[in-house]
Enzyme design. Structure first.
Site, PDB file in Angstrom:
ATOM      1  N   ARG A   1      -3.042   6.109  11.133  1.00 53.39           N
ATOM      2  CA  ARG A   1      -3.806   4.939  11.575  1.00 53.39           C
ATOM      3  C   ARG A   1      -5.248   5.322  11.890  1.00 53.39           C
ATOM      4  O   ARG A   1      -5.579   6.475  12.139  1.00 53.39           O
ATOM      5  CB  ARG A   1      -3.185   4.311  12.832  1.00 53.39           C
ATOM      6  CG  ARG A   1      -3.154   5.220  14.068  1.00 53.39           C
ATOM      7  CD  ARG A   1      -4.244   4.931  15.049  1.00 53.39           C
ATOM      8  NE  ARG A   1      -4.264   5.918  16.136  1.00 53.39           N
ATOM      9  CZ  ARG A   1      -5.013   6.992  16.132  1.00 53.39           C
ATOM     10  NH1 ARG A   1      -5.789   7.264  15.120  1.00 53.39           N
ATOM     11  NH2 ARG A   1      -4.998   7.836  17.165  1.00 53.39           N
TER      12      ARG A   1
ATOM     13  N   ASP B   1      -5.154   2.064  25.870  1.00 49.10           N
ATOM     14  CA  ASP B   1      -3.758   1.609  25.708  1.00 49.10           C
ATOM     15  C   ASP B   1      -2.908   2.092  26.877  1.00 49.10           C
ATOM     16  O   ASP B   1      -2.089   1.355  27.412  1.00 49.10           O
ATOM     17  CB  ASP B   1      -3.155   2.019  24.347  1.00 49.10           C
ATOM     18  CG  ASP B   1      -3.168   3.509  24.073  1.00 49.10           C
ATOM     19  OD1 ASP B   1      -3.888   4.266  24.774  1.00 49.10           O
ATOM     20  OD2 ASP B   1      -2.448   3.945  23.149  1.00 49.10           O
TER      21      ASP B   1
ATOM     22  N   GLY C   1      -7.723  13.041  13.881  1.00 47.16           N
ATOM     23  CA  GLY C   1      -7.745  11.811  14.664  1.00 47.16           C
ATOM     24  C   GLY C   1      -7.147  10.627  13.933  1.00 47.16           C
ATOM     25  O   GLY C   1      -7.378   9.478  14.307  1.00 47.16           O
TER      26      GLY C   1
ATOM     27  N   SER D   1      -3.798  10.450  13.373  1.00 47.12           N
ATOM     28  CA  SER D   1      -2.422  10.352  13.844  1.00 47.12           C
ATOM     29  C   SER D   1      -1.364  10.858  12.871  1.00 47.12           C
ATOM     30  O   SER D   1      -0.311  10.240  12.711  1.00 47.12           O
ATOM     31  CB  SER D   1      -2.124   8.896  14.192  1.00 47.12           C
ATOM     32  OG  SER D   1      -1.773   8.808  15.501  1.00 47.12           O
ATOM     33  N   SER D   2      -1.629  11.997  12.238  1.00 46.69           N
ATOM     34  CA  SER D   2      -0.623  12.538  11.326  1.00 46.69           C
ATOM     35  C   SER D   2       0.642  12.946  12.089  1.00 46.69           C
ATOM     36  O   SER D   2       1.758  12.771  11.599  1.00 46.69           O
ATOM     37  CB  SER D   2      -1.184  13.725  10.533  1.00 46.69           C
ATOM     38  OG  SER D   2      -1.647  14.725  11.404  1.00 46.69           O
TER      39      SER D   2
ATOM     40  N   ASP E   1      -0.287   4.617  18.531  1.00 50.60           N
ATOM     41  CA  ASP E   1      -0.109   5.237  17.218  1.00 50.60           C
ATOM     42  C   ASP E   1       1.248   4.879  16.618  1.00 50.60           C
ATOM     43  O   ASP E   1       1.357   4.559  15.431  1.00 50.60           O
ATOM     44  CB  ASP E   1      -0.249   6.765  17.332  1.00 50.60           C
ATOM     45  CG  ASP E   1      -1.494   7.149  18.114  1.00 50.60           C
ATOM     46  OD1 ASP E   1      -2.446   6.360  18.111  1.00 50.60           O
ATOM     47  OD2 ASP E   1      -1.501   8.229  18.727  1.00 50.60           O
TER      48      ASP E   1
HETATM   49  C1  GLA Z   1      -4.290   9.237  21.171  1.00 54.52           C
HETATM   50  C2  GLA Z   1      -3.085   8.564  21.817  1.00 54.52           C
HETATM   51  C3  GLA Z   1      -3.217   7.044  21.719  1.00 54.52           C
HETATM   52  C4  GLA Z   1      -4.545   6.591  22.327  1.00 54.52           C
HETATM   53  C5  GLA Z   1      -5.708   7.380  21.705  1.00 54.52           C
HETATM   54  C6  GLA Z   1      -7.020   7.099  22.367  1.00 54.52           C
HETATM   55  O1  GLA Z   1      -4.321   8.969  19.805  1.00 54.52           O
HETATM   56  O2  GLA Z   1      -1.906   8.977  21.149  1.00 54.52           O
HETATM   57  O3  GLA Z   1      -2.125   6.433  22.373  1.00 54.52           O
HETATM   58  O4  GLA Z   1      -4.514   6.741  23.714  1.00 54.52           O
HETATM   59  O5  GLA Z   1      -5.478   8.789  21.791  1.00 54.52           O
HETATM   60  O6  GLA Z   1      -7.403   5.760  22.220  1.00 54.52           O
END
Ligand code: GLA
Length: 407
Positions: free
Chosen positions: A43, A52, A143, A145-146, A190
């Protein structure tokens, strides 16, 4: 949609080069044909950073890049994991004795988080084993989210092997919780977008999941019954910009240092000597307000929509940099370059402190934008961009996690 489980789609594997390659590699690795395939996307967060876990809505979108796993359930209780990337070595364990070592962020541990999360949700003590071959094309450590995509993919793999059903929301909750086995304390964004994303839809709102008892900033606002703008004023009136010492925090709360450590601070903040309460609260409340403004602009679609959305993204970056302090000089430089070459807005995205940026660029400016950013950042920099080819790309909102069956 959210109450349903992830979809299952029948596909002609021969018509999908990545699936076909995975099927062939699976065959040469395990000497058999996968029973099914699961994908879960990475994402990019458009706006709403680090809020969040404070209980506020955020605006992520799924990207096309994903984790794809070919799966074959087996009769033994052995879980065998392999990866198409030779950098990630094979791993094998008993399905009934899952150990996740928090001190070692090895790739297979993320799979084990999803596996164990589903196992524990159903209270199962005897699981069948499986052979899995993982293929990921989400740039790592960027950054996007892998790791959460791998946890989600493994969760859906396990659910499918068991023949059980869960809604997308339940899956997201389980996977967000189970990623904590590896020590990640995310807010659930994520995993939610990985399951709940809909192709072509930007809006994937998420309100923080209620599994911890910490008093979050959103709860303060809800209890006071005031608007975000009023909360910003209350922050101004109540907190001072100078950092707070642990002793001052204790004095304000009427608690001892010991109580601060055991009841409020997390294990990794035990030795923090200053707390920038004013700056952090200002970021959270102003960022939460920007997410709502962003949503409103998308709904109203004025003529200068892209410009307005871009301005909000720029404000978000400034707040992340100055108030939350989660940027870094390289990311600030990249954001400046992106704006210079046609982005209407550009900001760091994801956890920050490195990682990646997201920009909003009018479609007609895209080719020159990509060429100029490539030249100005990647060619002129003395840094080693091993993943440069995968690092600069245009993307649209992608779909959420799916199971594929060979037709
Ligand atoms: C990481 C966390 C998410 C969110 C972001 C920052 O990716 O896993 O839940 O807090 O940082 O926005």
């Amino acid at each position: 949609m959210a109450a349903e489980g992830p979809a299952t789609r029948r596909v002609q594997v021969a018509e999908h080069p990545r699936l076909l390659k995975l099927k062939e590699m699976f065959n040469s690795k395990f000497g058999s044909i996968p029973k099914f395939y699961v994908r879960a996307p990475g994402r990019v967060n458009i706006i709403g950073e680090h809020i969040d876990y404070c209980g506020y809505s955020v605006l992520p979108m799924a990207i096309e890049q994903d984790m794809l796993i070919a799966v074959e359930p087996v009769k033994t209780q052995t879980l065998q994991l392999a990866n198409t990337n030779p950098l990630y070595t094979d791993f094998s364990t008993s399905a009934n004795n899952i150990q996740i070592d928090k001190t070692k962020p090895l790739w297979h541990n993320y799979f084990l988080c999803g596996f164990k999360g589903i196992q524990e949700h159903f209270g199962l003590s005897s699981l069948t084993g499986m052979n899995c071959l993982v293929d990921g094309n989400i740039p790592p450590s960027s950054g996007l989210s892998s790791s959460s995509a791998l946890v989600c993919c493994a969760g859906l793999v396990t659910l499918t092997v068991l023949g059980m059903n869960l809604s997308k929301v339940e899956l997201a909750e389980i996977c967000a919780k189970s990623e904590r086995y590896i020590g990640t304390e995310g807010g659930g964004m994520d995993q939610s977008i990985s399951f709940l994303a809909e192709e072509g839809t930007l809006l994937a709102k998420y309100r923080g999941l209620q599994w911890d008892k910490v008093l979050r900033l959103e709860e303060v606002q809800a209890k006071l019954g005031v608007s975000l703008e009023e909360m910003l004023q209350i922050t101004e009136d109540t907190l001072h910009p100078e950092p707070y010492s642990p002793e001052e925090v204790c004095r304000c709360l009427g608690i001892s240092l010991q109580e601060l450590r055991t009841q409020i601070l997390s294990p990794n903040t035990q030795d923090v000597l200053t707390f920038k309460l004013y700056q952090r609260a200002k970021h959270v409340y102003s960022e939460a307000a920007r997410v709502l403004q962003f949503k409103k602009i998308c709904e109203e679609a004025p003529d200068n929509m892209v410009q307005l959305l871009g301005e909000l993204m720029n404000q978000s970056h400034a707040s992340c940099r100055d108030m939350y302090e989660c940027s870094c000089p390289e990311v600030d430089q990249l954001v400046d370059i992106c704006r210079k070459f046609g982005a209407q807005g550009s900001r760091l995205t994801g956890a920050g402190w490195g990682g990646c940026t997201v920009s909003i660029v009018p479609a007609d400016k895209l080719p020159s934008f990509l060429a100029n950013v490539h030249e100005a950042y990647y060619q002129r920099s003395d840094q080693d961009f091993t993943f440069e080819k995968q690092s600069l790309f245009a993307t649209k909102p992608g779909g959420g996690a799916l199971v594929f069956l060979e037709a």
